[in-house]
Design a protein around this motif. Sequence first.
Motif, PDB file in Angstrom:
ATOM      1  N   GLY A  93      35.631 -24.610   9.918  1.00 54.12           N
ATOM      2  CA  GLY A  93      34.941 -25.097   8.731  1.00 54.12           C
ATOM      3  C   GLY A  93      33.943 -26.192   9.025  1.00 54.12           C
ATOM      4  O   GLY A  93      33.732 -27.092   8.208  1.00 54.12           O
ATOM      5  N   GLU A  94      33.284 -26.109  10.195  1.00 54.10           N
ATOM      6  CA  GLU A  94      32.331 -27.136  10.620  1.00 54.10           C
ATOM      7  C   GLU A  94      30.934 -26.541  10.812  1.00 54.10           C
ATOM      8  O   GLU A  94      30.807 -25.351  11.103  1.00 54.10           O
ATOM      9  CB  GLU A  94      32.770 -27.747  11.957  1.00 54.10           C
ATOM     10  CG  GLU A  94      34.113 -28.430  11.914  1.00 54.10           C
ATOM     11  CD  GLU A  94      34.567 -28.882  13.287  1.00 54.10           C
ATOM     12  OE1 GLU A  94      35.610 -29.544  13.365  1.00 54.10           O
ATOM     13  OE2 GLU A  94      33.887 -28.564  14.286  1.00 54.10           O
ATOM     14  N   PRO A  95      29.889 -27.365  10.708  1.00 57.86           N
ATOM     15  CA  PRO A  95      28.540 -26.910  11.053  1.00 57.86           C
ATOM     16  C   PRO A  95      28.340 -26.970  12.569  1.00 57.86           C
ATOM     17  O   PRO A  95      29.081 -27.670  13.273  1.00 57.86           O
ATOM     18  CB  PRO A  95      27.634 -27.931  10.349  1.00 57.86           C
ATOM     19  CG  PRO A  95      28.457 -29.184  10.331  1.00 57.86           C
ATOM     20  CD  PRO A  95      29.888 -28.731  10.160  1.00 57.86           C
ATOM     21  N   PRO A  96      27.362 -26.249  13.115  1.00 55.68           N
ATOM     22  CA  PRO A  96      27.093 -26.331  14.559  1.00 55.68           C
ATOM     23  C   PRO A  96      26.612 -27.715  14.949  1.00 55.68           C
ATOM     24  O   PRO A  96      25.927 -28.393  14.178  1.00 55.68           O
ATOM     25  CB  PRO A  96      26.001 -25.271  14.775  1.00 55.68           C
ATOM     26  CG  PRO A  96      25.366 -25.085  13.436  1.00 55.68           C
ATOM     27  CD  PRO A  96      26.449 -25.311  12.426  1.00 55.68           C
ATOM     28  N   SER A  97      26.975 -28.141  16.159  1.00 58.87           N
ATOM     29  CA  SER A  97      26.597 -29.478  16.624  1.00 58.87           C
ATOM     30  C   SER A  97      25.476 -29.429  17.657  1.00 58.87           C
ATOM     31  O   SER A  97      24.990 -30.480  18.086  1.00 58.87           O
ATOM     32  CB  SER A  97      27.816 -30.188  17.231  1.00 58.87           C
ATOM     33  OG  SER A  97      28.327 -29.446  18.331  1.00 58.87           O
ATOM     34  N   HIS A  98      25.057 -28.249  18.064  1.00 62.66           N
ATOM     35  CA  HIS A  98      24.026 -28.119  19.088  1.00 62.66           C
ATOM     36  C   HIS A  98      23.319 -26.784  18.893  1.00 62.66           C
ATOM     37  O   HIS A  98      23.946 -25.792  18.525  1.00 62.66           O
ATOM     38  CB  HIS A  98      24.658 -28.192  20.484  1.00 62.66           C
ATOM     39  CG  HIS A  98      23.684 -28.292  21.607  1.00 62.66           C
ATOM     40  ND1 HIS A  98      23.065 -27.182  22.154  1.00 62.66           N
ATOM     41  CD2 HIS A  98      23.213 -29.361  22.294  1.00 62.66           C
ATOM     42  CE1 HIS A  98      22.264 -27.566  23.129  1.00 62.66           C
ATOM     43  NE2 HIS A  98      22.329 -28.886  23.229  1.00 62.66           N
ATOM     44  N   ILE A  99      22.023 -26.742  19.147  1.00 65.68           N
ATOM     45  CA  ILE A  99      21.239 -25.547  18.887  1.00 65.68           C
ATOM     46  C   ILE A  99      21.639 -24.380  19.784  1.00 65.68           C
ATOM     47  O   ILE A  99      21.563 -23.214  19.393  1.00 65.68           O
ATOM     48  CB  ILE A  99      19.727 -25.855  19.022  1.00 65.68           C
ATOM     49  CG1 ILE A  99      18.896 -24.690  18.477  1.00 65.68           C
ATOM     50  CG2 ILE A  99      19.366 -26.176  20.466  1.00 65.68           C
ATOM     51  CD1 ILE A  99      17.425 -25.017  18.363  1.00 65.68           C
ATOM     52  N   LEU A 100      22.105 -24.673  21.017  1.00 62.12           N
ATOM     53  CA  LEU A 100      22.515 -23.615  21.941  1.00 62.12           C
ATOM     54  C   LEU A 100      24.026 -23.522  22.101  1.00 62.12           C
ATOM     55  O   LEU A 100      24.574 -22.439  22.309  1.00 62.12           O
ATOM     56  CB  LEU A 100      21.890 -23.840  23.328  1.00 62.12           C
ATOM     57  CG  LEU A 100      20.382 -23.725  23.424  1.00 62.12           C
ATOM     58  CD1 LEU A 100      19.921 -24.072  24.826  1.00 62.12           C
ATOM     59  CD2 LEU A 100      19.923 -22.327  23.045  1.00 62.12           C
ATOM     60  N   ALA A 101      24.707 -24.659  22.046  1.00 61.50           N
ATOM     61  CA  ALA A 101      26.160 -24.706  22.242  1.00 61.50           C
ATOM     62  C   ALA A 101      26.794 -25.301  20.986  1.00 61.50           C
ATOM     63  O   ALA A 101      27.108 -26.497  20.943  1.00 61.50           O
ATOM     64  CB  ALA A 101      26.511 -25.530  23.473  1.00 61.50           C
ATOM     65  N   PRO A 102      26.981 -24.490  19.951  1.00 63.38           N
ATOM     66  CA  PRO A 102      27.378 -25.042  18.641  1.00 63.38           C
ATOM     67  C   PRO A 102      28.739 -25.698  18.608  1.00 63.38           C
ATOM     68  O   PRO A 102      29.025 -26.486  17.712  1.00 63.38           O
ATOM     69  CB  PRO A 102      27.349 -23.804  17.731  1.00 63.38           C
ATOM     70  CG  PRO A 102      27.473 -22.632  18.647  1.00 63.38           C
ATOM     71  CD  PRO A 102      26.783 -23.035  19.906  1.00 63.38           C
ATOM     72  N   VAL A 103      29.593 -25.400  19.609  1.00 66.13           N
ATOM     73  CA  VAL A 103      30.949 -25.957  19.596  1.00 66.13           C
ATOM     74  C   VAL A 103      31.161 -26.913  20.776  1.00 66.13           C
ATOM     75  O   VAL A 103      32.285 -27.170  21.181  1.00 66.13           O
ATOM     76  CB  VAL A 103      31.979 -24.797  19.600  1.00 66.13           C
ATOM     77  CG1 VAL A 103      32.059 -24.124  20.963  1.00 66.13           C
ATOM     78  CG2 VAL A 103      33.350 -25.252  19.120  1.00 66.13           C
ATOM     79  N   ILE A 104      30.068 -27.469  21.289  1.00 65.78           N
ATOM     80  CA  ILE A 104      30.156 -28.339  22.471  1.00 65.78           C
ATOM     81  C   ILE A 104      30.974 -29.599  22.203  1.00 65.78           C
ATOM     82  O   ILE A 104      31.496 -30.223  23.127  1.00 65.78           O
ATOM     83  CB  ILE A 104      28.729 -28.693  22.959  1.00 65.78           C
ATOM     84  CG1 ILE A 104      28.784 -29.234  24.385  1.00 65.78           C
ATOM     85  CG2 ILE A 104      28.050 -29.669  21.998  1.00 65.78           C
ATOM     86  CD1 ILE A 104      27.412 -29.394  25.020  1.00 65.78           C
ATOM     87  N   HIS A 105      31.120 -29.971  20.951  1.00 65.18           N
ATOM     88  CA  HIS A 105      31.871 -31.181  20.602  1.00 65.18           C
ATOM     89  C   HIS A 105      33.385 -30.962  20.598  1.00 65.18           C
ATOM     90  O   HIS A 105      34.144 -31.925  20.470  1.00 65.18           O
ATOM     91  CB  HIS A 105      31.451 -31.661  19.211  1.00 65.18           C
ATOM     92  CG  HIS A 105      31.735 -30.679  18.118  1.00 65.18           C
ATOM     93  ND1 HIS A 105      31.016 -29.518  17.979  1.00 65.18           N
ATOM     94  CD2 HIS A 105      32.672 -30.672  17.126  1.00 65.18           C
ATOM     95  CE1 HIS A 105      31.476 -28.842  16.933  1.00 65.18           C
ATOM     96  NE2 HIS A 105      32.484 -29.518  16.409  1.00 65.18           N
ATOM     97  N   ARG A 106      33.839 -29.732  20.767  1.00 64.14           N
ATOM     98  CA  ARG A 106      35.260 -29.413  20.712  1.00 64.14           C
ATOM     99  C   ARG A 106      35.855 -29.267  22.112  1.00 64.14           C
ATOM    100  O   ARG A 106      35.273 -28.617  22.980  1.00 64.14           O
ATOM    101  CB  ARG A 106      35.476 -28.106  19.947  1.00 64.14           C
ATOM    102  CG  ARG A 106      35.364 -28.247  18.435  1.00 64.14           C
ATOM    103  CD  ARG A 106      36.660 -28.750  17.868  1.00 64.14           C
ATOM    104  NE  ARG A 106      36.693 -28.670  16.399  1.00 64.14           N
ATOM    105  CZ  ARG A 106      37.797 -28.767  15.692  1.00 64.14           C
ATOM    106  NH1 ARG A 106      38.959 -28.941  16.301  1.00 64.14           N
ATOM    107  NH2 ARG A 106      37.767 -28.708  14.385  1.00 64.14           N
ATOM    108  N   ARG A 107      37.039 -29.835  22.341  1.00 63.41           N
ATOM    109  CA  ARG A 107      37.749 -29.680  23.607  1.00 63.41           C
ATOM    110  C   ARG A 107      38.492 -28.347  23.627  1.00 63.41           C
ATOM    111  O   ARG A 107      38.758 -27.748  22.576  1.00 63.41           O
ATOM    112  CB  ARG A 107      38.754 -30.810  23.805  1.00 63.41           C
ATOM    113  CG  ARG A 107      38.173 -32.223  23.790  1.00 63.41           C
ATOM    114  CD  ARG A 107      39.304 -33.236  23.894  1.00 63.41           C
ATOM    115  NE  ARG A 107      40.290 -33.005  22.833  1.00 63.41           N
ATOM    116  CZ  ARG A 107      41.582 -33.307  22.925  1.00 63.41           C
ATOM    117  NH1 ARG A 107      42.054 -33.844  24.048  1.00 63.41           N
ATOM    118  NH2 ARG A 107      42.404 -33.079  21.924  1.00 63.41           N
ATOM    119  N   ALA A 108      38.855 -27.905  24.831  1.00 65.21           N
ATOM    120  CA  ALA A 108      39.631 -26.667  24.960  1.00 65.21           C
ATOM    121  C   ALA A 108      40.946 -26.767  24.188  1.00 65.21           C
ATOM    122  O   ALA A 108      41.399 -25.800  23.561  1.00 65.21           O
ATOM    123  CB  ALA A 108      39.896 -26.353  26.424  1.00 65.21           C
TER     124      ALA A 108
END
Length: 224
Positions: A93-108
Motif C-alpha cells: 500500500g505504498e507509492p514507488p520511491s524510485h523511478i527505476l527501483a520502486p521498492v529500493i527503500h524496503r529490506r529483504a
Amino acid sequence: MRQMKEHTLRNLPDLLEQLESNLTANGAQVYWAKEADDVNRTLIQIARKANVQKAVKVKSMVSEEVHVNDALAQAGITAVETDLGEFIIQLAGEPPSHILAPVIHRRAEDIAELFQKELDMPPTLDPQVICGVARTRLRREFLGADMGISGCDFAIAETGTICIVTNEGSGRMSSSLPRVYVVIMGIEKLVPTVEDAFLQYQALSRSATGQQCSVYMSMTSGPR
C-alpha cells in the motif's frame, strides 16, 4: 540523437498523424487526451465496453502520474502491478520511491514478512523462493486478466509500432495474454523510424541501469 529529436519536434504534428494513421491501419484504436482526467475517462470507457473486471499493468511512470490505479478502483476494476518491485509496494500500500527501483527503500526482511502476511509464504529470506512465490501469484493474474496496460518507451511513426523496454517478462505477458491491451503514451515518446527507436534504446539501457541492452524490448504493431 539530438538531430533526430530536433527533427521530431519540428515535424511533431505530421509525425503524430503518421503514427495514428499507421496504428489504425495495423488494427489499433487511437484516442487523444489532454489531461489526466481524459486519460482515465477513456481507459474506463474502454474497460467497460469490453466488460473488464481485472487489469494487469506494466511498470509505468505515466500511469503513476495520472493515477490510473485509483481511477480503475473507483470504477470497480482491479489493477494488478506486475513488475516485481511495483507488485511489492502495491501489496504494502505504498507509492514507488524510485523511478527505476520502486521498492529500493524496503529490506529483504520487510519483503519476506509482507509475503508471509499477504501471500502465505513460509518464513524464508531466500531470494529465489521469494521471487518464486511472486512469479506463481503473478502468473495467475496474467492468465485471469481481461486487460493489459502499459506505458510506452518509443512509438515509431513510420510503422505504427509501440515499444516497451523491460528487464522482466511482465511487459510481454501483459501486452499479449489479455484480450485487450491499452498503451498510455506521452507525445514525447514519438520517434520517426525504427532506426531512431533502436538508437534511443541503446541510450536508454545505458543511462537507466548501465546495461548494454535490456532483457526485453517488446514491439507491438497491432492485434494478431
